[in-house]
Write an enzyme that holds these catalytic residues in place. Structure first.
Site, PDB file in Angstrom:
ATOM      1  N   ASP A 205       0.865  -1.181   0.000  1.00  0.00           N
ATOM      2  CA  ASP A 205       0.000   0.000   0.000  1.00  0.00           C
ATOM      3  C   ASP A 205       0.904   1.235   0.000  1.00  0.00           C
ATOM      4  O   ASP A 205       2.128   1.108  -0.118  1.00  0.00           O
ATOM      5  CB  ASP A 205      -0.970  -0.014   1.196  1.00  0.00           C
ATOM      6  CG  ASP A 205      -2.316   0.635   0.844  1.00  0.00           C
ATOM      7  OD1 ASP A 205      -2.307   1.827   0.438  1.00  0.00           O
ATOM      8  OD2 ASP A 205      -3.351  -0.029   0.939  1.00  0.00           O
ATOM      9  N   HIS A 268      -2.622   3.483  -4.543  1.00  0.00           N
ATOM     10  CA  HIS A 268      -2.139   2.884  -3.281  1.00  0.00           C
ATOM     11  C   HIS A 268      -0.748   2.268  -3.475  1.00  0.00           C
ATOM     12  O   HIS A 268      -0.470   1.176  -2.991  1.00  0.00           O
ATOM     13  CB  HIS A 268      -3.120   1.821  -2.779  1.00  0.00           C
ATOM     14  CG  HIS A 268      -4.353   2.399  -2.129  1.00  0.00           C
ATOM     15  ND1 HIS A 268      -4.341   2.980  -0.884  1.00  0.00           N
ATOM     16  CD2 HIS A 268      -5.630   2.490  -2.579  1.00  0.00           C
ATOM     17  CE1 HIS A 268      -5.564   3.402  -0.570  1.00  0.00           C
ATOM     18  NE2 HIS A 268      -6.366   3.120  -1.585  1.00  0.00           N
ATOM     19  N   GLU A 332      -9.474   3.312  -5.535  1.00  0.00           N
ATOM     20  CA  GLU A 332      -9.084   4.656  -5.102  1.00  0.00           C
ATOM     21  C   GLU A 332      -7.828   5.174  -5.804  1.00  0.00           C
ATOM     22  O   GLU A 332      -6.795   5.401  -5.177  1.00  0.00           O
ATOM     23  CB  GLU A 332      -8.855   4.640  -3.576  1.00  0.00           C
ATOM     24  CG  GLU A 332     -10.114   4.317  -2.812  1.00  0.00           C
ATOM     25  CD  GLU A 332      -9.911   4.291  -1.288  1.00  0.00           C
ATOM     26  OE1 GLU A 332     -10.844   4.672  -0.580  1.00  0.00           O
ATOM     27  OE2 GLU A 332      -8.824   3.893  -0.822  1.00  0.00           O
TER      28      GLU A 332
END
Ligand code: TNX
Length: 535
Positions: A205, A268, A332
């Site tokens: 991440d 990410h 995202e």
């Protein structure tokens, strides 16, 4: 030799018909709830002479029963062609499916039958739960096994059981806070106890990269450390070795749990950008692994070097993880950097894309094609239900209806809606709960997770492979904190993933009993009385 050992057909005919039967009483407290349970008079007693007969293909299950029981109980369960405990594979028993089993416990004998080895492994977990809770206590540190005053025994029962869903999982975020592989093994054991069969490891991440990639050592060397987390001033680091991961996979496989790796792209990914700035959209800018939480605007670039990198990483991931699925994130991903990048504009032109937003689908399409070449299937988070390329299996993490939309577009779907499966949310509104994301998910909310809602079209419901819990770890740092969040909500998720039967009072009664097992295992979950960590 008792009847049912000589003639397993008597049991198999029961297995062939799937019917609800009387509900398991609180005295059994089995979690997840089996399909059908009939308690019968009497008990089966075990002592150090009790033998175990494993038919062809049943040895792994026999070995697992010994591995789990012997340290805590001292029972060696020696191989014995006469039983009285018998494990049999009966491939003709198609009604039991890939993971179902039929278990008969009589005063003289125990018979466990399944069509496939995984069914026997699920049955082993039921046998563990039928024994007194002390049977789950690990005899750690050389401690002597403790025999309950009444000795080891289990109630006589007939159980036929099989899961509602094939995918019953838990995601653990080891990127935000690293967990040692010793803890991952314990977590796998806790999943297996609840007949959960997928450990989804969120390995990378913005804040950390935990998977070693031989050709890119800085991924863990630089991407595996950050200077602090959300202003706490405390450095954090960690990465697995390849041998640790391989060992974990074997450990999980013995328990019938598959481990699904997740490598996040194209968003990410800031830890990777810190390690190799050339992967970014502004190669001259040096970034650190992120020290804050949320959605980071730094994402992978879309030039050829990035695709080469991703393909090399996935080659190694596929080399280590044998399972069919590889998760590549996809969630995202802000477009801000792509909007400003000349390389991104060049890619948009070269691929005749409509604009920066279309780069996301294009990127995941390239990755999907590479995974197909590796013989693997891509998994991705869906933010909307309509953005993933066709080959993806979609994890619907926002609105449950996104899962329906994805299913109607032809995706297989795994339901992970945050309102009912995010275990990083506090378990009550009590301010004494450990800090978590804004919002509350209580036990009942977790139990009310419905992976294939009744109002969905049958063709959408058919696409649901199952459901999984999410343990994001921005706020949970230690195994104790993780287990407090996971239990007992993970028990509720296991019940919704395994059983077709919904009955909250029945679940609560079973859970009351099941808590004694969790206590024996040293799991300190949330107690019904208090939001505080129980001693
Ligand atoms: C959203 S779910 C995220 C994670 C966070 C989580 C916190 C998803 C695909 N992305 O990055 O950790 O919320 O609850």
């Amino acid at each position: 030799m008792p009847d049912q050992v000589r003639n397993p057909d008597t049991v198999l005919s029961v297995a062939a018909t799937r019917h609800p039967g009387p509900r398991p009483g609180p005295e059994l407290g089995l979690v997840p709830r089996p399909d059908s349970v009939t308690v019968q008079p009497g008990r089966f007693a075990l002592d150090h002479r009790t033998g175990l007969r494993a038919g062809p293909g049943a040895q792994t299950a026999a070995a697992l029963l010994r591995e789990l029981l012997t340290p805590a109980t001292g029972l060696p369960l020696p191989p014995d062609s006469a039983g009285p405990i018998t494990f049999l594979l009966a491939p003709g028993e198609e009604a039991l499916g890939a993971e179902g089993y039929a278990l008969t416990v009589r005063p003289e004998a125990v018979l466990l039958v399944a069509a496939r080895p995984d069914g026997l492994l699920r049955g082993v977990q039921t046998l563990r739960q039928l024994l007194p809770p002390e049977a789950l206590a690990a005899a750690a540190g050389g401690a002597q096994p403790r025999t309950p005053a009444a000795g080891w025994s289990m109630p006589c029962v007939r159980i036929t059981d099989r899961p509602r869903f094939a995918w019953r999982g838990a995601m653990l975020d080891v990127a935000r806070h690293f967990q040692p592989v010793t803890y991952l093994r314990r977590f796998v054991d806790l999943l297996a106890l609840h007949k959960l069969n997928v450990l989804h490891l969120h390995l990378t991440d913005d804040q950390g990269w935990r998977m070693p990639i031989a050709a890119y050592p800085r991924l863990t060397g630089i991407g595996g450390r950050r200077t602090e987390s959300a202003g706490d001033g405390i450095p954090h680091q960690g990465a697995y070795t390849r041998a640790e991961l391989t060992g974990l996979l074997a450990y999980a496989a013995r328990r019938g749990v598959s481990v699904v790796p997740e490598i996040e792209m194209p968003g990410h990914a800031r830890a990777a950008l810190a390690a190799y700035p050339r992967l970014g959209n502004r190669p001259g800018v040096r970034l650190e692994p992120w020290t804050r939480w949320g959605v980071c605007e730094n994402v992978l670039g879309v030039h050829d070097g990035v695709l080469d990198f991703c393909r090399a990483v996935l080659d190694e991931v596929a080399d280590v993880f044998p399972g069919p699925y590889v998760h590549v994130g996809g969630d995202e991903c802000p477009r801000t950097e792509w909007e400003r990048s000349p390389a991104a504009r060049a890619r948009i032109a070269a691929e005749a894309l409509s604009g920066p937003a279309a780069l996301h689908g294009w990127f995941l399409g390239e990755i999907s094609a590479h995974l197909a070449r590796l013989g693997r299937r891509p998994l991705g988070w869906t933010d909307t239900g309509d953005e993933l390329p066709p080959a993806f299996t979609a994890l619907a993490w926002r609105d449950a209806e996104h899962g329906r939309a994805a299913a109607l577009r032809g995706h297989d779907v795994i339901m992970a809606p945050y309102r009912s499966t995010y275990l990083d949310y506090p378990q009550s509104a009590d301010p004494a709960e450990p800090r978590g994301q804004d919002g509350v998910l209580d036990l009942r909310g977790a139990y009310e997770n419905e992976p294939a809602p009744a109002h969905w079209e049958p063709e959408a419901a058919r696409r649901v492979l199952g459901t999984q819990a999410q343990l994001w770890t921005e706020y949970a740092r230690t195994p104790a904190e993780l287990e407090y969040l996971a239990f007992p909500r993970l028990c509720a998720l296991a019940d919704t993933a395994w059983s077709t039967h919904r009955d909250w009072p029945d679940f609560r009664r079973r859970l009351d009993h099941h808590r004694t097992r969790l206590a024996a295992l040293g799991v300190r979950g949330r107690s019904p009385q208090s939001p505080l960590l129980t001693p």
